[in-house]
Design a protein around this motif. Structure first.
Motif, short mmCIF file in Angstrom:
data_model
loop_
_atom_site.label_atom_id
_atom_site.label_comp_id
_atom_site.label_asym_id
_atom_site.label_seq_id
_atom_site.Cartn_x
_atom_site.Cartn_y
_atom_site.Cartn_z
N ASP A 148 0.90 -1.08 -0.05
CA ASP A 148 -0.29 0.11 -0.15
C ASP A 148 0.90 1.14 0.47
N ARG A 149 0.68 2.57 -0.72
CA ARG A 149 1.10 3.62 -1.18
C ARG A 149 2.66 3.31 -1.07
N GLY A 150 3.24 2.23 -2.70
CA GLY A 150 4.78 2.15 -2.40
C GLY A 150 5.03 2.82 -3.75
N TYR A 151 6.05 3.11 -3.81
CA TYR A 151 7.19 3.48 -4.44
C TYR A 151 7.26 2.78 -5.61
N ALA A 163 20.17 4.19 -7.20
CA ALA A 163 18.61 3.88 -8.03
C ALA A 163 18.33 5.37 -6.84
N VAL A 164 17.06 5.31 -7.72
CA VAL A 164 16.04 7.23 -7.40
C VAL A 164 14.45 6.73 -7.62
N ARG A 165 14.23 6.70 -5.67
CA ARG A 165 13.04 7.30 -6.12
C ARG A 165 11.83 7.45 -6.39
N ARG A 166 10.92 7.41 -7.51
CA ARG A 166 10.13 7.80 -8.51
C ARG A 166 8.91 8.68 -7.73
N ASP A 167 8.24 9.41 -6.89
CA ASP A 167 7.06 10.01 -6.31
C ASP A 167 6.26 10.00 -7.56
N ALA A 168 6.45 11.03 -8.72
CA ALA A 168 5.59 11.27 -9.35
C ALA A 168 4.97 10.19 -10.20
N MET A 169 5.40 9.29 -9.81
CA MET A 169 4.53 7.75 -10.73
C MET A 169 3.53 7.06 -9.90
N GLY A 170 3.34 7.62 -8.17
CA GLY A 170 2.43 7.97 -7.91
C GLY A 170 2.49 6.95 -7.00
N ARG A 171 1.87 6.62 -5.25
CA ARG A 171 1.67 5.66 -4.56
C ARG A 171 0.76 4.69 -3.99
N VAL A 231 -4.79 11.85 -12.51
CA VAL A 231 -5.03 11.69 -10.72
C VAL A 231 -5.23 13.01 -10.23
N PRO A 232 -5.58 12.74 -9.14
CA PRO A 232 -5.74 14.40 -9.11
C PRO A 232 -4.28 14.11 -7.66
N ASP A 233 -4.09 13.45 -6.65
CA ASP A 233 -3.08 13.61 -5.57
C ASP A 233 -2.46 11.74 -6.05
N PRO A 234 -1.41 12.39 -6.97
CA PRO A 234 -0.12 10.65 -7.11
C PRO A 234 -0.31 10.74 -5.63
N SER A 235 0.38 11.17 -4.45
CA SER A 235 0.93 10.42 -3.37
C SER A 235 -0.43 9.72 -2.68
N GLY A 236 -1.34 9.05 -3.07
CA GLY A 236 -2.01 9.03 -2.68
C GLY A 236 -2.28 8.70 -1.34
N ALA A 237 -2.61 9.82 -0.69
CA ALA A 237 -3.59 9.97 0.76
C ALA A 237 -4.13 9.52 0.67
N THR A 238 -5.24 9.80 -0.85
CA THR A 238 -6.28 9.49 -0.76
C THR A 238 -6.22 8.13 -1.46
N ALA A 239 -6.68 7.29 -2.29
CA ALA A 239 -6.38 5.91 -2.70
C ALA A 239 -6.04 6.55 -3.65
N THR A 240 -5.35 6.20 -5.47
CA THR A 240 -5.42 6.42 -5.91
C THR A 240 -6.40 6.26 -6.97
N ARG A 241 -6.74 4.74 -6.85
CA ARG A 241 -7.80 4.30 -7.75
C ARG A 241 -9.21 4.53 -6.94
N ASN A 242 -9.35 5.76 -6.41
CA ASN A 242 -10.85 5.92 -5.39
C ASN A 242 -10.79 7.49 -6.06
N GLN A 243 -9.52 8.00 -6.66
CA GLN A 243 -9.76 9.89 -6.81
C GLN A 243 -10.89 9.96 -8.23
N VAL A 244 -10.95 9.06 -8.91
CA VAL A 244 -11.73 9.67 -10.23
C VAL A 244 -12.84 8.43 -10.74
N SER A 245 -14.04 9.43 -10.74
CA SER A 245 -15.01 8.24 -10.86
C SER A 245 -14.99 7.71 -12.34
N GLY A 246 -15.31 6.47 -11.99
CA GLY A 246 -15.62 5.99 -13.63
C GLY A 246 -14.32 5.24 -14.17
#
Length: 385
Positions: A148-151, A163-171, A231-246
């Motif tokens: 959950d909220r992996g990088y 190695a470089v963590r790519r935060d913009a690719m979502g958690r 996806v409005p918030d890639p940080s996943g504070a709210t699960a990325t899969r639940n941020q966009v209706s449909g």
């Protein structure tokens, strides 16, 4: 490599849903792959490594978890998972993730032009449950954390650059990634029962430090047109899969492979192989075990996937009968190999050497059924290229 030159007019029965002014179908436009005679022939008896192969193919053990890689001083990691190959002068490199927590990470084995192991080394440390990932066109390895909220971590197969963590690719609970150089995006799967299918559009192609994370939006069926939404918030504070209706749900996203305009991805919860036509922006089913005629599906527990220049897809099983199956461009699915005596394991990390003559993969838990029992193999033979 176009597996289907056009969508067949016939549609299998199922429900339909209005979406975006078009009709969404309850089943695929084209009939998914069916069992048949594979291009390599029947499997033979188990070889010395317990692998059943077609005539003309041989196997060898490259590495075992907890033991030194033969010819090196490096100890191979536990629970080997997703992998890829990279050209290295006249030789090549195979990278492999480690799906354990908390240490995880990834390692690499370097081969000479003759296939002799010349070195092995660590390329990523200090991460968790590194499952699958993907190769980039600029020859880095994207190692994905299946938590959950992996990088996503961008790593150097040569082990020179950090190695470089790519935060913009979502958690989120990342599984696999596949780069599409034609559209300048990276597709990603999510391994949860109500997961989504994503793409990342970097601001500059070749630089994953910034960009836009998008999720696939579609109807409820299994084929039809799709769109993408940010996806409005890639940080996943709210699960990325639940941020966009449909946002379209997929039952346990697993492997992901891009080739010639199509991204293929698998979902283990329903034993399906999907295909996304990037130019037409449509999806359909390439395989569904519940739609196999006669009910004797050769491919179950779908997981990691890779492909060859011939258009063949090689799909590894998580469980099932411990097979790697091939799906041909003419929609035939058949077993390519089977690993005997390892029913408590899963097959992971299939990847071809740059010349297409060698296939690498791992049995994640080997004969012991434990993460410390992983075995990484090489299969050599007359693959179609």
């Amino acid at each position: 490599m176009e597996r289907r030159t056009l969508l067949r007019a016939a549609v299998l029965g199922g429900t339909s849903t209005a979406f975006g002014g078009t009709l969404w179908r309850g089943a695929a436009y084209a009939a998914p792959a069916q069992p048949g005679a594979g291009p390599y022939g029947a499997l033979g008896a188990p070889d010395a490594n317990g692998i059943r192969l077609p005539s003309g193919f041989t196997s060898r053990v490259v590495a075992r978890s907890g033991q030194r890689v033969p010819g090196t001083s490096y100890t191979w990691h536990n629970a080997p998972d997703g992998g890829a190959c990279y050209a290295d002068g006249s030789g090549w490199i195979y990278v492999s993730n480690s799906e354990i927590s908390p240490s995880g990470g990834a390692s690499a084995v370097r081969f000479s032009a003759t296939g002799t192991v010349t070195s092995a080394y660590r390329i990523l440390s200090g991460t968790r449950t590194n499952c699958a990932g993907g190769k980039t066109p600029w020859n880095t390895w994207l190692s994905c954390e299946e938590v959950d909220r992996g990088y996503v971590y961008e790593t150097d197969p040569w082990g020179v650059k950090a190695a470089v963590r790519r935060d913009a690719m979502g958690r989120f609970k990342h599984e696999a990634a596949a780069a599409d150089p034609e559209r300048g995006v990276v597709y990603m799967t999510e391994d949860v029962t109500d997961g989504c299918f994503y793409r990342f559009r970097p601001t500059t192609w070749g630089d994953l430090s910034s960009g836009t994370l998008e999720v696939l939006v579609a109807g409820t069926g299994t084929s039809g047109p799709v769109t993408w939404a940010r996806v409005p918030d890639p940080s996943g504070a709210t699960a990325t899969r639940n941020q966009v209706s449909g946002a379209k749900r997929f039952n346990g996203g697993e492997g992901c492979h891009y080739a010639d305009g199509t991204c293929w991805f698998t979902t283990k919860g329903d034993n399906r192989v999907w295909q996304y036509d990037a130019a037409a922006q449509t999806i359909e089913l390439a395989y569904d075990d519940s739609l196999v005629t006669g009910g004797n599906a050769p491919l179950t527990g779908v997981d990691n996937v890779t492909g060859t220049a011939s258009g063949d897809l090689f799909v590894a099983e998580d469980g099932g009968t411990m097979e790697i199956c091939v799906i041909t461009p003419d929609d035939v699915v058949a077993a390519f190999l089977r690993v005997d005596g390892q029913s408590s394991s899963e097959i992971t990390g299939p990847a071809f050497s740059p010349d297409g003559s060698r296939l690498y993969f791992s049995s994640q838990r080997g004969t012991s059924g434990s993460s410390s029992g992983g075995i990484t193999y090489e299969v050599t033979g007359p693959f179609r290229t």
